[in-house]
Motif scaffolding. Structure first.
Motif: not given
Length: 713
Positions: A360-388
């Motif tokens: 579901r994220t792929k079309p956004m990258l295909q349109k040119g998004v360069d990088a992400w700002w990942d916010d509010e991912g503190e619901s579990y300790y490794t969330c940001y690791y797996w999200w990234n």
């Protein structure tokens, strides 16, 4: 290998009388007072492994990079058993049950260590000595620590790591990465606690913080570089109004000669309203994976237009879903992190959930998004690791070899392997918040997070002009320079803050871009050695008690000391340790240790350069990839011999990890007043510097680089 086998056989023969010793991958297992204790050599560290219900082995953890064995020999001198490596030895006494750590010179770093088992818990204990650093900023903003808190929160991260100035580092790994180990230094002993009957404590001799950092990245992974443009200035806000507004902001930055490399967009880029009031069932028609047509009616073209002006696109992401149908799918498949609650957060550790998210994220990258700002991912300790992990994998599909870059609100061990930035959360627009930022970012540096950032200007509220200007000036010397602001506040666009404010912020931005060859090379140093870009003074002056906990001034690399104004009025004192220093702007020479009083105008920053520093400076550009015919400048600060490795590469790919770089090693011979340089590496892209102007005081000499050379003064 034959020597190892013979030593092991000797150990096993001795075991018949004194203890049971068995060979295991990368080490040995010793039975001590009814418990099995594993002693392993892996990733250039020792691992003390305990398990009260099974054979102790190195625990599988996402915190640890690919396990690699370290050569070792077995020690069998009953009642002492252990392993010896090039970096020291780890021993256990089967008579007393205690364990000890030694450095290569046989100096005892830890003695009489013990361990305890209780119901579903394990503790590893040893006598306390020395001062500890590391562990992040969740328990304290001080650099020195007396405990860790291995958790994540808004701009806060606790890491199960420490460096102790008696000469060692330690890192704890538990059986559950989301229930990490903690340590506490109290009552004459340091105690590591684990919420299970299995525990790993990695240990390695480390006489300096640099040694500790080197061991940390050997164990948990090298900090990959973000793309080179991320070392420029990144402009964020919550409140981009529409496509015309975006175009006008871009025009203002370029026409006002305000350097910038990226625009960062909040909620409004993908949805018409934030999701904070969305119920757990979700909202019909909510947009989670689309562009908001008010801002981006033609996203591919608009993003391409931004890039044509040297501006990259970074979009905010949340770990949760707002759309009711997407939430139904996630719940049905068990993809939510806390299904028993009202949480709408995805469990990114689930491989199928990651795959679905990527699609579901792929079309956004295909349109040119360069990088992400990942916010509010503190619901579990490794969330940001797996999200990234999901974002990294997707980027490699859509844009193979392009460097991953994300801005995240916390981190856990190993996240540096992504090319990962952490900002210190949603802070207030105040002088107190500004003063806290370097405390957070220096603690990040000491805990394995190499690319720290903040909301320049603060997120909540509108700062005074002076506060914002001083924040910009401090931001010049942060690993990542990013401003941000909340809805209903004045955007941190420099041209909105009066002619004097704009001029001062422009001057700061130009200095940021001038320093790019230096800071980018420090990124390569971090990758190769683990040395952070932003360093507390204690790293270079460990014997100076005045800097043991100093956070209102710091170093970029070894040579540039930043002491920005963190208070109103333009006045502060600056402490210069025992060395020869030069005022960056005036060239005035100062001999430390010395405390000096400074009084600076709005556009002035206290910056000092250490004798022996070779400082490469770019011509002023409006974005990092802008071509310039002006030469690179090499400024020499005499008084000591000096050396600096300036590294160039393509700025966007991972080819540097395979050695495709050009490294120019500059060497200053102070007695001979000679600068020489040698060039190595295969990279020869069009963006490499060709001409150089060498500056020593008021003397200037021109030369060509790209091949070995020498200039005499």
């Amino acid at each position: 290998m034959k020597k190892l086998v013979l030593l092991l056989l000797t150990a096993l023969q001795s075991a018949a009388t004194y203890a049971q010793v068995t060979k295991a991958p990368n080490g040995i297992i010793v039975t001590v007072k009814g418990h099995q204790v594993g002693l392993f050599a892996t990733n250039a560290t020792f691992c003390l492994s305990l398990n009260d219900s099974a054979a102790p082995l190195p625990i599988k953890s996402i915190f640890i990079d690919n396990q690699t064995s370290s050569p070792y020999t077995v020690i069998s001198t009953p009642p002492l058993y252990g392993i010896k490596t090039a970096f020291g030895k780890l021993l256990i006494n089967t008579g007393t049950g205690t364990w000890s750590l030694y450095d290569p010179a046989n100096k005892a770093l830890i003695q009489d260590g013990s361990y305890q088992f209780s119901d579903s818990a394990t503790a590893i204990i040893y006598p306390a000595a020395g001062t500890c650093y590391g562990s992040g900023n969740i328990t304290s903003k001080d650099l020195t620590k007396d405990k860790s808190g291995s958790a994540v929160n808004n701009g806060l991260a606790g890491i199960p790591y420490l460096w102790n100035n008696t000469g060692y580092s330690a890192f704890g790994v538990s059986v559950d990465d989301n229930a990490p180990a903690t340590w506490n230094n109290a009552g004459q002993q340091l105690t590591w606690k684990y919420r299970a009957k299995a525990a790993n404590l990695y240990l390695w001799p480390a006489s300096t913080i640099y040694d500790g950092a080197k061991g940390y990245v050997q164990l948990t992974g090298k900090p990959k570089l973000p793309p080179r443009w991320a070392f420029g200035y990144l402009q964020s806000q919550w409140g981009w109004e529409d496509s015309t507004y975006i175009a006008n902001v871009l025009n203002k930055f370029r026409s006002h000669k305000l350097p910038v490399d990226a625009f960062i967009f909040d909620f409004e880029w993908y949805t018409t309203t934030p999701d904070y009031t969305v119920a757990k069932e979700g909202k019909e028609g909510y947009s989670d994976f689309n562009f908001n047509p008010k801002l981006f009616p033609h996203p591919a073209k608009q993003i391409a237009d931004l890039k044509a002006e040297g501006v990259k696109f970074i979009g905010i992401r949340k770990p949760r879903l707002g759309n009711n149908l997407l939430l139904d799918t996630a719940r049905k498949n068990g993809w939510l992190s806390h299904p028993e609650s009202d949480s709408r957060d995805l469990n990114f550790s689930n491989a199928q959930a990651r795959k679905w998210f990527e699609e579901r994220t792929k079309p956004m990258l295909q349109k040119g998004v360069d990088a992400w700002w990942d916010d509010e991912g503190e619901s579990y300790y490794t969330c940001y690791y797996w999200w990234n992990t999901a974002q990294y994998h997707l980027l490699n599909q859509v844009r193979p070899k392009y460097r991953h870059f994300t801005i995240n609100r916390a981190f856990s061990p190993g996240n540096q392997r992504f090319g990962y930035c952490t900002w210190d959360g949603d802070i207030q627009s105040s002088w107190a918040s500004l003063a806290d930022v370097p405390k957070d970012l220096l603690n990040f540096s000491l805990a394995g997070m190499y690319y720290g950032a903040c909301d320049i200007g603060g997120f909540h509220g509108t700062p005074e002009k002076e506060t914002l200007v001083r924040w910009f000036q401090a931001g010049v010397f942060f690993p990542i320079m990013r401003s941000h602001s909340d809805l209903g506040t004045t955007a941190r666009f420099p041209y909105l803050w009066g002619e004097d404010g704009e001029a001062a912020m422009r001057k700061a931005l130009e200095l940021r871009y001038r320093l790019l060859p230096y800071t980018y090379s420090l990124g390569h140093e971090a990758y190769n050695t683990g040395a952070p870009i932003m360093r507390p003074l204690v790293m270079e002056y460990p014997a100076d008690p005045a800097v043991a906990n100093m956070t209102d001034e710091w170093l970029l690399g070894k040579g540039v000391l930043a002491a920005p104004l963190l208070n109103a009025g333009g006045k502060r004192t600056v402490y210069l340790p025992a060395d020869t220093w030069y005022d960056y702007f005036s060239g005035e020479e100062v001999h430390g240790p010395k405390t000096i009083a400074v009084d600076k105008q709005l556009d002035e920053i206290p910056v000092y350069v250490r004798a022996g520093t070779i400082l490469p400076l770019s011509p002023v550009v409006q974005y990092s990839e802008q071509a310039s015919t002006a030469p690179l400048e090499i400024h020499i600060y005499p008084g000591k011999n000096g050396r600096f490795n300036m590294v160039e590469d393509d700025g966007t790919s991972y080819n540097y990890t395979k050695g495709t770089t050009r490294t120019t090693t500059f060497v200053w011979d102070d007695a001979a007043k000679t600068l020489s340089w040698k060039v190595s590496g295969a990279y020869a892209g069009k963006n490499t510097y060709k001409a150089v102007k060498i500056v020593l005081g008021k003397e200037e000499k021109n030369a060509l680089i790209g091949k070995d050379g020498r200039v005499n003064f």
